[in-house]
Scaffold this motif. Structure first.
Motif, PDB file in Angstrom:
ATOM      1  N   THR A 176     -14.052   6.767  19.285  1.00 15.26           N
ATOM      2  CA  THR A 176     -13.273   7.852  19.146  1.00 15.26           C
ATOM      3  C   THR A 176     -14.016   9.366  19.420  1.00 15.26           C
ATOM      4  OG1 THR A 176     -13.757   8.197  16.731  1.00 15.26           O
ATOM      5  CG2 THR A 176     -11.938   6.823  17.487  1.00 15.26           C
ATOM      6  N   THR A 177     -15.341   9.244  19.231  1.00 17.13           N
ATOM      7  CA  THR A 177     -16.022  10.428  19.372  1.00 17.13           C
ATOM      8  C   THR A 177     -16.247  10.527  21.193  1.00 17.13           C
ATOM      9  OG1 THR A 177     -17.551  10.368  17.541  1.00 17.13           O
ATOM     10  CG2 THR A 177     -18.395  11.408  19.444  1.00 17.13           C
ATOM     11  N   TRP A 212     -14.007   9.583  23.057  1.00 15.37           N
ATOM     12  CA  TRP A 212     -12.628  10.181  23.702  1.00 15.37           C
ATOM     13  C   TRP A 212     -12.507  11.580  23.303  1.00 15.37           C
ATOM     14  CZ3 TRP A 212      -9.856   5.837  20.356  1.00 15.37           C
ATOM     15  CH2 TRP A 212     -10.423   4.626  21.001  1.00 15.37           C
ATOM     16  N   ALA A 213     -13.143  11.875  22.183  1.00 14.00           N
ATOM     17  CA  ALA A 213     -12.945  13.371  21.756  1.00 14.00           C
ATOM     18  C   ALA A 213     -13.428  14.437  23.013  1.00 14.00           C
ATOM     19  CB  ALA A 213     -13.383  13.639  20.445  1.00 14.00           C
ATOM     20  N   PHE A 214     -14.741  13.937  23.472  1.00 11.87           N
ATOM     21  CA  PHE A 214     -15.173  14.904  24.163  1.00 11.87           C
ATOM     22  C   PHE A 214     -14.815  14.574  25.860  1.00 11.87           C
ATOM     23  CE2 PHE A 214     -17.447  15.029  20.250  1.00 11.87           C
ATOM     24  CZ  PHE A 214     -17.694  16.460  20.330  1.00 11.87           C
ATOM     25  N   SER A 215     -14.135  13.709  26.059  1.00 14.91           N
ATOM     26  CA  SER A 215     -13.947  13.187  27.254  1.00 14.91           C
ATOM     27  C   SER A 215     -12.683  14.109  28.171  1.00 14.91           C
ATOM     28  CB  SER A 215     -13.167  11.740  27.574  1.00 14.91           C
ATOM     29  OG  SER A 215     -12.676  11.374  28.779  1.00 14.91           O
ATOM     30  N   ASP A 216     -12.639  14.592  29.436  1.00 17.61           N
ATOM     31  CA  ASP A 216     -11.750  15.070  30.029  1.00 17.61           C
ATOM     32  C   ASP A 216     -10.501  14.537  29.903  1.00 17.61           C
ATOM     33  OD1 ASP A 216     -13.533  17.220  30.353  1.00 17.61           O
ATOM     34  OD2 ASP A 216     -14.150  16.552  32.694  1.00 17.61           O
ATOM     35  N   GLU A 242      -5.966   9.022  15.978  1.00 19.43           N
ATOM     36  CA  GLU A 242      -5.884  10.287  15.099  1.00 19.43           C
ATOM     37  C   GLU A 242      -7.317  10.481  14.556  1.00 19.43           C
ATOM     38  OE1 GLU A 242      -1.752   8.851  12.705  1.00 19.43           O
ATOM     39  OE2 GLU A 242      -3.623   7.614  12.196  1.00 19.43           O
ATOM     40  N   MET A 243      -8.302   9.376  14.540  1.00 16.37           N
ATOM     41  CA  MET A 243      -9.697   9.982  14.320  1.00 16.37           C
ATOM     42  C   MET A 243     -10.271  10.915  15.398  1.00 16.37           C
ATOM     43  SD  MET A 243     -10.814   6.161  13.167  1.00 16.37           S
ATOM     44  CE  MET A 243     -12.630   6.230  13.261  1.00 16.37           C
ATOM     45  N   MET A 244     -10.160  10.410  16.818  1.00 19.16           N
ATOM     46  CA  MET A 244     -10.560  11.516  17.671  1.00 19.16           C
ATOM     47  C   MET A 244      -9.753  13.065  17.406  1.00 19.16           C
ATOM     48  SD  MET A 244      -9.206  11.655  21.574  1.00 19.16           S
ATOM     49  CE  MET A 244      -7.516  12.180  21.154  1.00 19.16           C
ATOM     50  N   GLU A 245      -8.456  13.240  17.227  1.00 15.98           N
ATOM     51  CA  GLU A 245      -7.929  14.414  16.748  1.00 15.98           C
ATOM     52  C   GLU A 245      -8.488  15.058  15.787  1.00 15.98           C
ATOM     53  OE1 GLU A 245      -3.756  12.949  16.615  1.00 15.98           O
ATOM     54  OE2 GLU A 245      -3.298  13.123  19.070  1.00 15.98           O
ATOM     55  N   ALA A 246      -8.999  14.340  15.062  1.00 17.89           N
ATOM     56  CA  ALA A 246      -9.538  14.942  13.600  1.00 17.89           C
ATOM     57  C   ALA A 246     -10.774  15.682  14.031  1.00 17.89           C
ATOM     58  CB  ALA A 246      -9.840  14.044  12.464  1.00 17.89           C
ATOM     59  N   LEU A 247     -11.748  14.665  15.073  1.00 17.39           N
ATOM     60  CA  LEU A 247     -12.745  15.502  15.313  1.00 17.39           C
ATOM     61  C   LEU A 247     -12.566  16.585  16.306  1.00 17.39           C
ATOM     62  CD1 LEU A 247     -15.773  15.303  15.558  1.00 17.39           C
ATOM     63  CD2 LEU A 247     -15.600  13.515  17.402  1.00 17.39           C
TER      64      LEU A 247
END
Length: 166
Positions: free
Chosen positions: A35-36, A38-42, A8-13
């Motif tokens: 989470t950061t 993950w957020a920018f990972s393909d 959820e933190m990743m999705e928020a970012l």
């Protein structure tokens, strides 16, 4: 209510980046660092270009080492440990192996990692593993700041500011 997951933190970012565009830099701590990544990972389908600079403070490689440590601490049987992992996967709707920060290194920008050697919450070895797996990462160690005080240390703050503004 009252709790959140790293997913959820990743999705928020990702939502913030989707609304406001690519950040020049991101500074993240502990699970926020994972989470950061993950957020920018393909691998997580964000489709967002990573920031030019990334500063990770006391980062974790993901949930697996912490679930394993909890199982050891409480003396869980293998069966109970596997059940914990299955429950976590059901909650996240993904295999826990997907949440391994070590796998997303090639997607990441220039990165500074700052971690305390005596951190009791996230082992210094996790920062070493990330620095080894990410060719563009540089590890800086501290000694005696722990997991929280590292965030308020003027020397650490100065290093992070210098890195993200250079």
């Amino acid at each position: 209510p009252g709790r959140t997951t790293g997913l959820e933190m990743m999705e928020a970012l990702q939502a913030v980046v989707g609304a406001y565009g690519r950040p020049a830099a991101v500074v993240a701590h502990s699970l926020g660092a994972a989470t950061t990544a993950w957020a920018f990972s393909d691998a997580f389908g964000g489709g967002f270009a990573p920031p030019a600079r990334l500063a990770l403070i006391a980062p974790t490689v993901g949930p697996v080492p912490h679930v394993q440590a909890m199982a050891r601490l409480f003396g869980f049987s293998d069966r109970t440990h596997r059940a914990m992992l299955r429950r976590l996967e059901a909650m996240l709707d993904r295999p826990v192996g997907d949440f391994d920060v070590l796998k997303v290194g090639p997607d990441m920008p220039q990165t500074v990692i700052i971690h305390d050697r005596r951190d009791k919450e996230v082992a210094f070895a996790e920062a070493e593993q990330i620095a080894d797996a990410w060719p563009q990462a540089h590890l800086i160690s501290t000694d005696g700041l722990g997991h929280q005080r590292i965030l308020r240390n003027p020397g650490v703050v100065a290093k992070v500011v210098e890195f993200v503004t250079s």
